[in-house]
Design a protein around this motif. Sequence first.
Motif, PDB file in Angstrom:
ATOM      1  N   CYS A 101       0.857  -1.191   0.000  1.00 43.20           N
ATOM      2  CA  CYS A 101       0.000   0.000   0.000  1.00 43.20           C
ATOM      3  C   CYS A 101       0.891   1.238   0.000  1.00 43.20           C
ATOM      4  CB  CYS A 101      -0.900  -0.004   1.239  1.00 43.20           C
ATOM      5  SG  CYS A 101      -1.863   1.510   1.486  1.00 43.20           S
ATOM      6  N   ASN A 102       0.702   2.128  -0.975  1.00 45.72           N
ATOM      7  CA  ASN A 102       1.372   3.422  -0.976  1.00 45.72           C
ATOM      8  C   ASN A 102       0.675   4.293   0.063  1.00 45.72           C
ATOM      9  OD1 ASN A 102       2.419   5.969  -1.435  1.00 45.72           O
ATOM     10  ND2 ASN A 102       2.215   5.887  -3.666  1.00 45.72           N
ATOM     11  N   VAL A 103       1.386   4.659   1.133  1.00 44.78           N
ATOM     12  CA  VAL A 103       0.729   5.379   2.230  1.00 44.78           C
ATOM     13  C   VAL A 103       0.701   6.887   2.012  1.00 44.78           C
ATOM     14  CG1 VAL A 103       1.299   3.573   3.890  1.00 44.78           C
ATOM     15  CG2 VAL A 103       2.847   5.520   3.609  1.00 44.78           C
ATOM     16  N   MET A 104       1.348   7.381   0.951  1.00 42.48           N
ATOM     17  CA  MET A 104       1.354   8.823   0.697  1.00 42.48           C
ATOM     18  C   MET A 104       0.035   9.287   0.091  1.00 42.48           C
ATOM     19  SD  MET A 104       4.086  10.377   1.720  1.00 42.48           S
ATOM     20  CE  MET A 104       4.020  11.912   0.780  1.00 42.48           C
ATOM     21  N   MET A 105      -0.346  10.545   0.404  1.00 43.34           N
ATOM     22  CA  MET A 105      -1.573  11.121  -0.128  1.00 43.34           C
ATOM     23  C   MET A 105      -1.339  12.157  -1.228  1.00 43.34           C
ATOM     24  SD  MET A 105      -3.745  11.500   3.426  1.00 43.34           S
ATOM     25  CE  MET A 105      -5.138  12.252   2.614  1.00 43.34           C
ATOM     26  N   PRO A 106      -0.356  13.076  -1.098  1.00 39.97           N
ATOM     27  CA  PRO A 106      -0.182  14.102  -2.148  1.00 39.97           C
ATOM     28  C   PRO A 106       0.194  13.477  -3.485  1.00 39.97           C
ATOM     29  CG  PRO A 106       0.932  14.744  -0.123  1.00 39.97           C
ATOM     30  CD  PRO A 106       0.543  13.310   0.050  1.00 39.97           C
ATOM     31  N   GLY A 141      13.836 -15.431 -10.815  1.00 34.99           N
ATOM     32  CA  GLY A 141      12.701 -14.657 -11.288  1.00 34.99           C
ATOM     33  C   GLY A 141      12.734 -13.262 -10.714  1.00 34.99           C
ATOM     34  N   SER A 142      12.168 -12.309 -11.455  1.00 35.83           N
ATOM     35  CA  SER A 142      12.166 -10.927 -10.995  1.00 35.83           C
ATOM     36  C   SER A 142      10.943 -10.215 -11.548  1.00 35.83           C
ATOM     37  CB  SER A 142      13.445 -10.214 -11.454  1.00 35.83           C
ATOM     38  OG  SER A 142      13.463  -8.875 -10.994  1.00 35.83           O
ATOM     39  N   TYR A 143      10.431  -9.261 -10.769  1.00 37.01           N
ATOM     40  CA  TYR A 143       9.279  -8.479 -11.216  1.00 37.01           C
ATOM     41  C   TYR A 143       9.395  -7.067 -10.665  1.00 37.01           C
ATOM     42  CZ  TYR A 143       4.502  -6.845 -11.902  1.00 37.01           C
ATOM     43  OH  TYR A 143       3.408  -6.115 -12.280  1.00 37.01           O
ATOM     44  N   ASP A 144       9.194  -6.082 -11.533  1.00 41.07           N
ATOM     45  CA  ASP A 144       9.264  -4.672 -11.146  1.00 41.07           C
ATOM     46  C   ASP A 144       7.840  -4.129 -11.080  1.00 41.07           C
ATOM     47  OD1 ASP A 144       9.628  -1.942 -10.865  1.00 41.07           O
ATOM     48  OD2 ASP A 144      11.305  -1.849 -12.273  1.00 41.07           O
ATOM     49  N   SER A 145       7.457  -3.620  -9.925  1.00 45.46           N
ATOM     50  CA  SER A 145       6.101  -3.091  -9.756  1.00 45.46           C
ATOM     51  C   SER A 145       5.852  -1.859 -10.604  1.00 45.46           C
ATOM     52  CB  SER A 145       5.853  -2.744  -8.290  1.00 45.46           C
ATOM     53  OG  SER A 145       6.604  -1.593  -7.912  1.00 45.46           O
ATOM     54  N   GLY A 146       6.944  -1.140 -10.972  1.00 44.89           N
ATOM     55  CA  GLY A 146       6.765   0.167 -11.576  1.00 44.89           C
ATOM     56  C   GLY A 146       6.294   1.140 -10.514  1.00 44.89           C
ATOM     57  N   PRO A 147       6.146   2.412 -10.847  1.00 46.89           N
ATOM     58  CA  PRO A 147       5.686   3.388  -9.853  1.00 46.89           C
ATOM     59  C   PRO A 147       4.318   2.999  -9.290  1.00 46.89           C
ATOM     60  CG  PRO A 147       6.549   4.491 -11.798  1.00 46.89           C
ATOM     61  CD  PRO A 147       6.449   3.049 -12.150  1.00 46.89           C
ATOM     62  N   ILE A 148       4.232   2.882  -7.979  1.00 53.14           N
ATOM     63  CA  ILE A 148       2.972   2.534  -7.314  1.00 53.14           C
ATOM     64  C   ILE A 148       2.213   3.831  -7.063  1.00 53.14           C
ATOM     65  CG2 ILE A 148       1.926   1.480  -5.283  1.00 53.14           C
ATOM     66  CD1 ILE A 148       4.410  -0.292  -5.064  1.00 53.14           C
ATOM     67  N   PRO A 149       1.091   4.036  -7.716  1.00 53.90           N
ATOM     68  CA  PRO A 149       0.445   5.354  -7.703  1.00 53.90           C
ATOM     69  C   PRO A 149      -0.177   5.714  -6.360  1.00 53.90           C
ATOM     70  CG  PRO A 149      -0.936   3.755  -8.827  1.00 53.90           C
ATOM     71  CD  PRO A 149       0.357   3.065  -8.549  1.00 53.90           C
ATOM     72  N   VAL A 150      -0.360   7.022  -6.194  1.00 51.59           N
ATOM     73  CA  VAL A 150      -1.088   7.552  -5.045  1.00 51.59           C
ATOM     74  C   VAL A 150      -2.573   7.255  -5.237  1.00 51.59           C
ATOM     75  CG1 VAL A 150      -1.777   9.686  -3.874  1.00 51.59           C
ATOM     76  CG2 VAL A 150       0.609   9.356  -4.587  1.00 51.59           C
ATOM     77  N   THR A 151      -3.265   6.930  -4.146  1.00 51.43           N
ATOM     78  CA  THR A 151      -4.707   6.663  -4.202  1.00 51.43           C
ATOM     79  C   THR A 151      -5.431   7.587  -3.230  1.00 51.43           C
ATOM     80  OG1 THR A 151      -4.420   4.891  -2.572  1.00 51.43           O
ATOM     81  CG2 THR A 151      -4.427   4.259  -4.896  1.00 51.43           C
ATOM     82  N   HIS A 152      -6.727   7.776  -3.462  1.00 51.72           N
ATOM     83  CA  HIS A 152      -7.507   8.679  -2.618  1.00 51.72           C
ATOM     84  C   HIS A 152      -7.747   8.106  -1.230  1.00 51.72           C
ATOM     85  CE1 HIS A 152      -8.205  11.535  -5.819  1.00 51.72           C
ATOM     86  NE2 HIS A 152      -8.635  10.565  -6.619  1.00 51.72           N
ATOM     87  N   SER A 153      -7.676   6.794  -1.111  1.00 51.30           N
ATOM     88  CA  SER A 153      -7.823   6.125   0.181  1.00 51.30           C
ATOM     89  C   SER A 153      -6.836   4.962   0.199  1.00 51.30           C
ATOM     90  CB  SER A 153      -9.261   5.628   0.374  1.00 51.30           C
ATOM     91  OG  SER A 153      -9.615   4.725  -0.654  1.00 51.30           O
TER      92      SER A 153
END
Length: 485
Positions: A130-135, A156-168
Amino acid sequence: MNKTSFLRFVLYTGIYFLPFKTIQCQVCTGSLGDLAVNITFGNGAGSASSYVPASGYTYISSDCPDDGFYTITNSTSSCFGNTWHTVAKDHTGNGNFMLVNASIEPGDFFLTNVTNLCPNTTYEFSAWICNVMMPENSIMPDVVFTIEQPDGTILGSYDSGPIPVTHSPEWVKYGLLFTTPADNATIVLRMRNNSPGGYGNDLALDDIGFRPCGPQVSAFIRDNADTVNLCEGDTVPTYYFSGNASSAYQNPFYQWQTSINEGESWQDIAGATGTTYASTPPSAVGKYWYRLTVTDEAFAGTTSCRIASNLLKITIHPKPWADAGADRIYIKDFPVTLNGTATGEDVSFMWKPPLYIDDAASLNPIVTPPADMIYTLAVQSAYNCKSSDDVQVKVADAIFVPNAFTPNNDGLNDYWKIPYLDIGLAADVKVFNRWGKMVYHVAAAPVSWNGKVNGIDQPSGTYIYMITFKDNKLPQLKGTFTLIR
């Protein structure tokens, strides 16, 4: 990975990148087994974690760790001027999660050896973040998950990429597929945050799991697909379970299992080690679950190597409850309302016969039979389980009040009763002696006086009765009767 392992990996896993917000990972397209490894961070008071590299992050008990620090907690709120989400619970809602405030420089924040795996077996690794940032202008976490051999060889390897900000707060599943080496099942799990710290790049981590992944395993109950519904008291027949798996296993080992807690735990069924299985389920009310597990013969005794079929369910449903109420007296011109009760799983009901009744589909119909009649309340559940109960409605022209009784304990006429006084009339009955003292009283209940007051026999003689009816349904009745000893 050798050619045979690679072909098997491609055959029953596939690689999918799903666009859904809740899943961002490589997905097993065959069948999965139970969790062989499950890291949940426990519950209760948190403490320093062995999963964090010694040269990496520092543990702190605060629910708002600074850059380069982490904590183990079950919630976080009001952090850094409320720029973090309030995360009130972990991914499953009943434990802790790992809360990480990224270091200024990118680096590993999670590292552990995993040993409870089987060699030459494909696994689905997953973790919830969970991305805990709000701005929205904050730095977004970018996590690389890597599965390695102890010598550093990447499986094996996997890159999440940028995990976006969510409203909640939003927990998102990430993961990958890999196959353990044939000569060693020990692997290293590494998580690296590729983004720099500073304003953002803060995350919560929870529920890290490894599940074996294999070919599609299908199971069914012959002539019944995957579900059977029976009723309490029915004769339970023998059911024939069948299953199949692809030919990916050269020496497959099959094991049927059963569960009585909706799959929370499973027990092997002794002797049920083929693709077919015949069983007579228990007759007690309950849900009985079955499945077929498969693995290579070499790993027959290791449950963490098995994959499992779809679930089969046999349910013994309770019979519905039918209560037609107490027998009734119908005084002509004064209709009787029946008092039925029907309970159970999504029940329907009907009075039979549907004669002289205003609504046969009501639990409280009004009946006006011309002669004595028995009505049956028939109840049926959504699963065709049935029950019934009868009520007798006697018909009388008027209320008959006996004019004498002999309470001498000879078994004959020992009680003063009013046989046709229906409870639906809510009659209030009072009896007085010759001096006007009330010696018996009953309201809206059957009349049955034994000639005693507080256990003391009352003398022979004439007694006066007075009967009134609720809402004046009938005119008041007065009269006398004789107590004879």
